[in-house]
Scaffold this motif. Structure first.
Motif, PDB file in Angstrom:
ATOM      1  N   ASP A  39      27.702  82.381  45.300  1.00  0.00           N
ATOM      2  CA  ASP A  39      27.445  82.996  43.997  1.00  0.00           C
ATOM      3  C   ASP A  39      27.801  81.961  42.929  1.00  0.00           C
ATOM      4  OD1 ASP A  39      30.214  83.000  43.668  1.00  0.00           O
ATOM      5  OD2 ASP A  39      30.440  85.143  43.975  1.00  0.00           O
ATOM      6  N   ASP A  40      27.851  82.369  41.684  1.00  0.00           N
ATOM      7  CA  ASP A  40      28.105  81.415  40.595  1.00  0.00           C
ATOM      8  C   ASP A  40      29.452  80.692  40.726  1.00  0.00           C
ATOM      9  OD1 ASP A  40      25.683  82.003  39.484  1.00  0.00           O
ATOM     10  OD2 ASP A  40      26.484  83.355  37.957  1.00  0.00           O
ATOM     11  N   THR A  41      30.465  81.351  41.305  1.00  0.00           N
ATOM     12  CA  THR A  41      31.785  80.717  41.408  1.00  0.00           C
ATOM     13  C   THR A  41      31.850  79.673  42.517  1.00  0.00           C
ATOM     14  OG1 THR A  41      32.651  82.440  42.882  1.00  0.00           O
ATOM     15  CG2 THR A  41      32.975  82.754  40.510  1.00  0.00           C
ATOM     16  N   THR A  42      30.894  79.671  43.437  1.00  0.00           N
ATOM     17  CA  THR A  42      30.934  78.712  44.549  1.00  0.00           C
ATOM     18  C   THR A  42      30.042  77.498  44.321  1.00  0.00           C
ATOM     19  OG1 THR A  42      29.229  79.948  45.721  1.00  0.00           O
ATOM     20  CG2 THR A  42      31.517  80.427  46.301  1.00  0.00           C
ATOM     21  N   LEU A  43      29.264  77.488  43.262  1.00  0.00           N
ATOM     22  CA  LEU A  43      28.332  76.383  43.049  1.00  0.00           C
ATOM     23  C   LEU A  43      29.036  75.047  42.822  1.00  0.00           C
ATOM     24  CD1 LEU A  43      25.545  78.083  40.915  1.00  0.00           C
ATOM     25  CD2 LEU A  43      25.555  77.566  43.358  1.00  0.00           C
ATOM     26  N   MET A  93      30.683  69.517  45.180  1.00  0.00           N
ATOM     27  CA  MET A  93      31.759  68.559  45.435  1.00  0.00           C
ATOM     28  C   MET A  93      31.981  68.316  46.925  1.00  0.00           C
ATOM     29  SD  MET A  93      34.388  69.829  42.555  1.00  0.00           S
ATOM     30  CE  MET A  93      34.909  68.441  41.589  1.00  0.00           C
ATOM     31  N   GLY A  94      31.138  68.878  47.786  1.00  0.00           N
ATOM     32  CA  GLY A  94      31.210  68.581  49.206  1.00  0.00           C
ATOM     33  C   GLY A  94      31.735  69.675  50.103  1.00  0.00           C
ATOM     34  N   ILE A  95      32.108  70.822  49.544  1.00  0.00           N
ATOM     35  CA  ILE A  95      32.569  71.930  50.374  1.00  0.00           C
ATOM     36  C   ILE A  95      31.325  72.698  50.821  1.00  0.00           C
ATOM     37  CG2 ILE A  95      34.015  73.982  50.503  1.00  0.00           C
ATOM     38  CD1 ILE A  95      35.780  72.810  48.342  1.00  0.00           C
ATOM     39  N   VAL A  96      30.769  72.255  51.947  1.00  0.00           N
ATOM     40  CA  VAL A  96      29.537  72.837  52.477  1.00  0.00           C
ATOM     41  C   VAL A  96      29.705  73.131  53.964  1.00  0.00           C
ATOM     42  CG1 VAL A  96      28.026  71.732  50.791  1.00  0.00           C
ATOM     43  CG2 VAL A  96      28.556  70.551  52.903  1.00  0.00           C
ATOM     44  N   ILE A 154      40.237  68.172  45.813  1.00  0.00           N
ATOM     45  CA  ILE A 154      39.542  69.173  45.010  1.00  0.00           C
ATOM     46  C   ILE A 154      40.434  70.410  44.925  1.00  0.00           C
ATOM     47  CG2 ILE A 154      37.517  70.668  44.872  1.00  0.00           C
ATOM     48  CD1 ILE A 154      36.045  68.576  46.601  1.00  0.00           C
ATOM     49  N   ALA A 155      40.647  70.906  43.717  1.00  0.00           N
ATOM     50  CA  ALA A 155      41.421  72.134  43.524  1.00  0.00           C
ATOM     51  C   ALA A 155      40.472  73.267  43.175  1.00  0.00           C
ATOM     52  CB  ALA A 155      42.447  71.947  42.418  1.00  0.00           C
ATOM     53  N   ILE A 156      40.589  74.374  43.914  1.00  0.00           N
ATOM     54  CA  ILE A 156      39.781  75.556  43.618  1.00  0.00           C
ATOM     55  C   ILE A 156      40.689  76.780  43.611  1.00  0.00           C
ATOM     56  CG2 ILE A 156      37.638  74.585  44.545  1.00  0.00           C
ATOM     57  CD1 ILE A 156      37.998  76.295  47.041  1.00  0.00           C
ATOM     58  N   SER A 157      40.223  77.830  42.971  1.00  0.00           N
ATOM     59  CA  SER A 157      41.024  79.052  42.892  1.00  0.00           C
ATOM     60  C   SER A 157      41.062  79.755  44.252  1.00  0.00           C
ATOM     61  CB  SER A 157      40.448  80.001  41.844  1.00  0.00           C
ATOM     62  OG  SER A 157      39.211  80.527  42.283  1.00  0.00           O
ATOM     63  N   LYS A 158      42.100  80.552  44.461  1.00  0.00           N
ATOM     64  CA  LYS A 158      42.203  81.321  45.703  1.00  0.00           C
ATOM     65  C   LYS A 158      41.037  82.297  45.810  1.00  0.00           C
ATOM     66  CE  LYS A 158      47.154  81.009  46.324  1.00  0.00           C
ATOM     67  NZ  LYS A 158      48.425  81.710  46.439  1.00  0.00           N
ATOM     68  N   HIS A 159      40.613  82.850  44.680  1.00  0.00           N
ATOM     69  CA  HIS A 159      39.477  83.778  44.658  1.00  0.00           C
ATOM     70  C   HIS A 159      38.214  83.096  45.207  1.00  0.00           C
ATOM     71  CE1 HIS A 159      36.733  86.879  43.241  1.00  0.00           C
ATOM     72  NE2 HIS A 159      36.032  85.933  42.649  1.00  0.00           N
ATOM     73  N   THR A 160      37.972  81.858  44.790  1.00  0.00           N
ATOM     74  CA  THR A 160      36.809  81.109  45.270  1.00  0.00           C
ATOM     75  C   THR A 160      36.978  80.721  46.731  1.00  0.00           C
ATOM     76  OG1 THR A 160      36.365  80.289  43.045  1.00  0.00           O
ATOM     77  CG2 THR A 160      35.372  79.072  44.872  1.00  0.00           C
ATOM     78  N   ALA A 161      38.191  80.321  47.128  1.00  0.00           N
ATOM     79  CA  ALA A 161      38.464  79.906  48.509  1.00  0.00           C
ATOM     80  C   ALA A 161      38.180  81.034  49.502  1.00  0.00           C
ATOM     81  CB  ALA A 161      39.904  79.431  48.643  1.00  0.00           C
ATOM     82  N   LYS A 162      38.324  82.270  49.079  1.00  0.00           N
ATOM     83  CA  LYS A 162      38.053  83.415  49.955  1.00  0.00           C
ATOM     84  C   LYS A 162      36.578  83.526  50.324  1.00  0.00           C
ATOM     85  CE  LYS A 162      41.869  86.253  48.431  1.00  0.00           C
ATOM     86  NZ  LYS A 162      42.325  87.507  47.851  1.00  0.00           N
ATOM     87  N   LYS A 163      35.709  82.836  49.603  1.00  0.00           N
ATOM     88  CA  LYS A 163      34.274  82.952  49.831  1.00  0.00           C
ATOM     89  C   LYS A 163      33.759  81.945  50.858  1.00  0.00           C
ATOM     90  CE  LYS A 163      33.692  84.926  45.377  1.00  0.00           C
ATOM     91  NZ  LYS A 163      32.709  85.421  44.492  1.00  0.00           N
ATOM     92  N   PHE A 164      34.654  81.102  51.396  1.00  0.00           N
ATOM     93  CA  PHE A 164      34.270  80.099  52.382  1.00  0.00           C
ATOM     94  C   PHE A 164      34.900  80.449  53.729  1.00  0.00           C
ATOM     95  CE2 PHE A 164      33.707  77.966  48.368  1.00  0.00           C
ATOM     96  CZ  PHE A 164      32.541  77.235  48.546  1.00  0.00           C
ATOM     97  N   ASP A 165      34.072  80.707  54.725  1.00  0.00           N
ATOM     98  CA  ASP A 165      34.556  80.989  56.082  1.00  0.00           C
ATOM     99  C   ASP A 165      34.806  79.664  56.803  1.00  0.00           C
ATOM    100  OD1 ASP A 165      34.200  83.765  55.746  1.00  0.00           O
ATOM    101  OD2 ASP A 165      32.071  83.550  56.215  1.00  0.00           O
TER     102      ASP A 165
END
Length: 69
Positions: A20-24, A29-32, A56-67
């Motif tokens: 979604d918009d928060t994961t773009l 930056m390479g988190i794929v 790379i620093a990302i929010s915990k909310h965004t980190a939850k969207k990556f399995d």
């Protein structure tokens, strides 16, 4: 498991994403899918990861969207 569950010093491979918009920005930056990521430090609402030698620093909310596994 999702990225927010990693502890500092642990590594994992990205197996899926809920895009979604928060994961773009993390994706650009390479988190794929398929990339290996290491958790460096955890702060209050931010997690720092190492991806391909870049921190790379990302929010915990965004980190939850990556399995990962």
């Amino acid at each position: 498991m999702t990225l927010d569950e990693l502890k500092p010093g642990e590594s994992a491979r990205i197996t899926g994403m809920n895009v979604d918009d928060t994961t773009l920005k993390p994706i650009t930056m390479g988190i794929v899918e398929g990339s290996t990521i290491s958790c460096m430090t955890k702060m209050y609402q931010t997690i720092e990861f190492n991806v391909y030698g870049t921190h790379i620093a990302i929010s915990k909310h965004t980190a939850k969207k990556f399995d990962c596994e």
